[in-house]
Design an enzyme around this catalytic site. Structure first.
Site, PDB file in Angstrom:
ATOM      1  N   ASN A  62      49.862 -11.005  14.529  1.00 52.63           N
ATOM      2  CA  ASN A  62      50.260  -9.813  15.285  1.00 52.63           C
ATOM      3  C   ASN A  62      50.997  -8.801  14.408  1.00 52.63           C
ATOM      4  O   ASN A  62      50.714  -7.606  14.462  1.00 52.63           O
ATOM      5  CB  ASN A  62      51.138 -10.199  16.479  1.00 52.63           C
ATOM      6  CG  ASN A  62      50.378 -11.028  17.496  1.00 52.63           C
ATOM      7  OD1 ASN A  62      49.159 -11.193  17.369  1.00 52.63           O
ATOM      8  ND2 ASN A  62      51.067 -11.554  18.493  1.00 52.63           N
ATOM      9  N   HIS A  96      36.449  38.634  24.032  1.00 52.34           N
ATOM     10  CA  HIS A  96      35.360  38.385  25.001  1.00 52.34           C
ATOM     11  C   HIS A  96      33.992  38.422  24.328  1.00 52.34           C
ATOM     12  O   HIS A  96      32.999  38.765  24.955  1.00 52.34           O
ATOM     13  CB  HIS A  96      35.385  39.420  26.131  1.00 52.34           C
ATOM     14  CG  HIS A  96      36.750  39.652  26.721  1.00 52.34           C
ATOM     15  ND1 HIS A  96      37.270  38.866  27.732  1.00 52.34           N
ATOM     16  CD2 HIS A  96      37.716  40.551  26.406  1.00 52.34           C
ATOM     17  CE1 HIS A  96      38.490  39.300  28.029  1.00 52.34           C
ATOM     18  NE2 HIS A  96      38.795  40.309  27.233  1.00 52.34           N
ATOM     19  N   SER A 147      12.293  23.479  10.766  1.00 55.71           N
ATOM     20  CA  SER A 147      11.684  22.977  11.996  1.00 55.71           C
ATOM     21  C   SER A 147      10.357  22.337  11.650  1.00 55.71           C
ATOM     22  O   SER A 147       9.663  22.785  10.740  1.00 55.71           O
ATOM     23  CB  SER A 147      11.475  24.141  12.966  1.00 55.71           C
ATOM     24  OG  SER A 147      10.473  23.813  13.902  1.00 55.71           O
ATOM     25  N   LYS A 206      11.678  28.873  10.663  1.00 56.44           N
ATOM     26  CA  LYS A 206      13.034  28.478  11.052  1.00 56.44           C
ATOM     27  C   LYS A 206      13.906  28.012   9.901  1.00 56.44           C
ATOM     28  O   LYS A 206      13.456  27.324   8.995  1.00 56.44           O
ATOM     29  CB  LYS A 206      12.964  27.325  12.070  1.00 56.44           C
ATOM     30  CG  LYS A 206      12.674  27.777  13.476  1.00 56.44           C
ATOM     31  CD  LYS A 206      13.833  28.583  14.027  1.00 56.44           C
ATOM     32  CE  LYS A 206      13.746  28.745  15.518  1.00 56.44           C
ATOM     33  NZ  LYS A 206      14.494  27.779  16.241  1.00 56.44           N
ATOM     34  N   GLU A 237      26.100  22.810  13.873  1.00 54.10           N
ATOM     35  CA  GLU A 237      25.870  22.288  15.230  1.00 54.10           C
ATOM     36  C   GLU A 237      26.320  20.830  15.346  1.00 54.10           C
ATOM     37  O   GLU A 237      26.902  20.416  16.342  1.00 54.10           O
ATOM     38  CB  GLU A 237      24.386  22.415  15.604  1.00 54.10           C
ATOM     39  CG  GLU A 237      23.978  23.864  15.847  1.00 54.10           C
ATOM     40  CD  GLU A 237      22.474  24.054  16.040  1.00 54.10           C
ATOM     41  OE1 GLU A 237      21.746  23.038  16.165  1.00 54.10           O
ATOM     42  OE2 GLU A 237      22.029  25.206  16.059  1.00 54.10           O
TER      43      GLU A 237
HETATM   44  N1  ARG Z   1      41.963  -9.363  15.397  1.00 53.42           N
HETATM   45  C1  ARG Z   1      43.210  -9.230  16.052  1.00 53.42           C
HETATM   46  C2  ARG Z   1      43.448  -7.757  16.395  1.00 53.42           C
HETATM   47  O1  ARG Z   1      42.813  -6.959  15.807  1.00 53.42           O
HETATM   48  C3  ARG Z   1      44.310  -9.750  15.194  1.00 53.42           C
HETATM   49  C4  ARG Z   1      45.515 -10.183  15.923  1.00 53.42           C
HETATM   50  C5  ARG Z   1      45.257 -11.467  16.592  1.00 53.42           C
HETATM   51  N2  ARG Z   1      46.393 -11.925  17.303  1.00 53.42           N
HETATM   52  C6  ARG Z   1      46.303 -12.731  18.369  1.00 53.42           C
HETATM   53  N3  ARG Z   1      47.397 -13.064  18.945  1.00 53.42           N
HETATM   54  N4  ARG Z   1      45.162 -13.194  18.781  1.00 53.42           N
HETATM   55  O2  ARG Z   1      44.254  -7.399  17.203  1.00 53.42           O
END
Ligand code: ARG
Length: 457
Positions: free
Chosen positions: A110, A156, A277, A283, A290
């Site tokens: 995490n 405008h 084109s 063209k 675009e």
């Molecule tokens: N692949 C996960 C993400 O991108 C990584 C973190 C995973 N953490 C967990 N508690 N499963 O968020």
């Protein structure tokens, strides 16, 4: 299937579940940042006495080897791993054995993924900023070359008052300059290091978060471990800033498309930046402009997507957040691509200066100045407005410009007009008299150009 977990499970993961859950197909994009983060983490673990110097050396050497091999293409990032973090750790253990198993000490995926994404974003902010700077340089060059290239300014989409090409380009310079400032601002707000926050509640190891923050070029560590793993604000801010960049590019593209049309012919897009084109041989289409205009929708979509993903997530980490990556990656690549191509198109575009100037003349853009002429000769503005209205009507009937009327024709409508009316309503005079700061006169523009030159050097 290769996962970092499994001890508490008695059954294999269902293959479809595994595929649905895995992120390696897209998070391999930040393998370099993942390894960079791990090297800093391990360096800190050793300074804190959590790993021995020898273990640290071994791990760093192993990580550097993985980085090199992936870069050289001799090590393939295999999708049998769940994510890039698992791939790097498993490969390390494979290569160096026992020491490799200590890499993840005091760390969770995490805080690891929070770090990787920040490192990646930081690098990309730099890349976006470089591209914006290139675009500004091209704009400045066009400005320098065209302080006396007259053209109509529009409101405008109707011809309004004469301006110069330098002035028109200057408006975009301002926009893309603000875009750079927004990026700097985001960088400054996000540049705090989440590593060391663990899964959500920090760790029990004596980590030195200041050290890792410093090693990775952050201003310092983040101050709340839950927020650290759950914050994606900076991505939303970046998507918003990129949406604004795209909005600016899209408006500019729209103008290029109009200017390049047969009706306007203000510009000619270089052959290298236009397409043909398959059926109509005559063209030459402004496809790049675009496409830039069209791709704006993609970037807006990414912003909406992440805002929506984040809106109902309780603290702290939830797997929903894995959805931040594909959209952000796509939006960054799209914005970078559009900036690069647009800049190339602009650099090679030719401006039909005569057509622009004639268009300004034939569109009565000097009508306000004709009225001002009368006011300077004692006529009240409201009356002057009415008189010039009659002049315009007369010219429309005869299909001529104000500049083409004879002095007799002028005098027939108002005796106040004298020979010096021609000088007073020439494009050059109309523009040159607008000398307030930010206005189109050569004098004003040169002051602004100086400011821009100093800014870019
Ligand atoms: N692949 C996960 C993400 O991108 C990584 C973190 C995973 N953490 C967990 N508690 N499963 O968020």
């Amino acid at each position: 299937m290769a996962q970092l977990w499994g001890g508490r499970f008695t059954k294999e993961t269902d293959q479809l579940v595994y595929n649905f859950n895995a992120s390696i197909s897209f998070d391999q994009k930040f393998y370099e940042q993942d390894i960079r983060g791990s090297i800093a983490h391990v360096t800190m673990l050793a300074t804190q006495g959590i790993l021995t110097e020898e273990e640290k050396e071994q791990i760093i050497e192993g990580l550097q080897g993985i980085l090199r091999d992936v870069q050289e293409g001799t090590l393939e990032i295999s999708d049998k791993y769940e994510d890039i973090h698992s791939f790097v750790e498993a490969t390390l253990i494979d290569r160096i054995g026992e020491a490799g198993k200590k890499l993840h000490t005091g760390r969770s995926r995490n805080d690891q993924v929070a770090l990787d994404m920040k490192l990646y974003t930081r690098d990309e902010i730099d890349a976006l900023d470089d591209l914006l700077k290139e675009l500004l340089k091209v704009l400045l060059q066009i400005m320098k070359d065209n302080t006396e290239t007259f053209m109509p300014g529009f409101t405008h989409l109707q011809k309004a008052q004469p301006i110069t090409l330098a002035h028109h380009m200057g408006a975009y310079f301002e926009m893309f300059h603000r875009d750079r400032l927004r990026l700097t601002d985001i960088y400054d707000r996000m540049n705090y290091c989440p590593l060391g926050s663990g899964a959500l509640a920090g760790t029990t190891y004596p980590l030195d978060r200041n050290l890792t923050a410093e090693l990775l070029g952050f201003y310092g560590p983040t101050l709340n471990s839950m927020d650290s793993v759950a914050d994606r604000d900076y991505l939303i801010e970046l998507l918003s800033a990129m949406s604004t960049i795209m909005m600016h590019l899209s408006r500019f593209s729209e103008e290029v498309i109009i200017w390049n049309s047969n009706e306007y012919r203000f510009v000619e897009i270089d052959d290298a930046y236009s397409t043909g084109s398959s059926i109509m041989p005559q063209k030459k289409n402004p496809d790049i402009a675009e496409l830039v205009r069209g791709k704006t929708g993609r970037v807006y979509g990414a912003l909406m997507s992440l805002l929506t993903t984040m809106k109902g997530i309780p603290l702290a980490y939830n797997k929903d957040m894995q959805e931040d990556k594909e959209f952000v990656f796509d939006a960054i690549d799209t914005t970078k691509g559009c900036l690069a191509l647009f800049t190339g198109m602009l650099r090679t575009m030719r401006f039909n200066k005569d057509v622009m100037e004639n268009s300004a003349k034939n569109g009565f853009t000097n009508a306000t100045d004709a009225a001002d002429y009368l006011v300077n000769h004692g006529v009240a503005f409201r009356d002057a407005h009415g008189i010039v209205g009659q002049l315009v009507l007369y010219c429309i009937e005869k299909d001529i410009a104000l500049d083409d009327m004879t002095i007799e024709e002028y005098k027939a409508i108002s005796p106040v007009f004298e020979e010096d009316i021609y000088e007073a309503i020439s494009m050059k005079t109309c523009v040159d008299k607008r000398t307030t700061i930010g206005a189109p006169s050569k004098e004003s523009m040169e002051k602004v150009i100086k400011i821009y030159e100093n800014y870019l050097h």
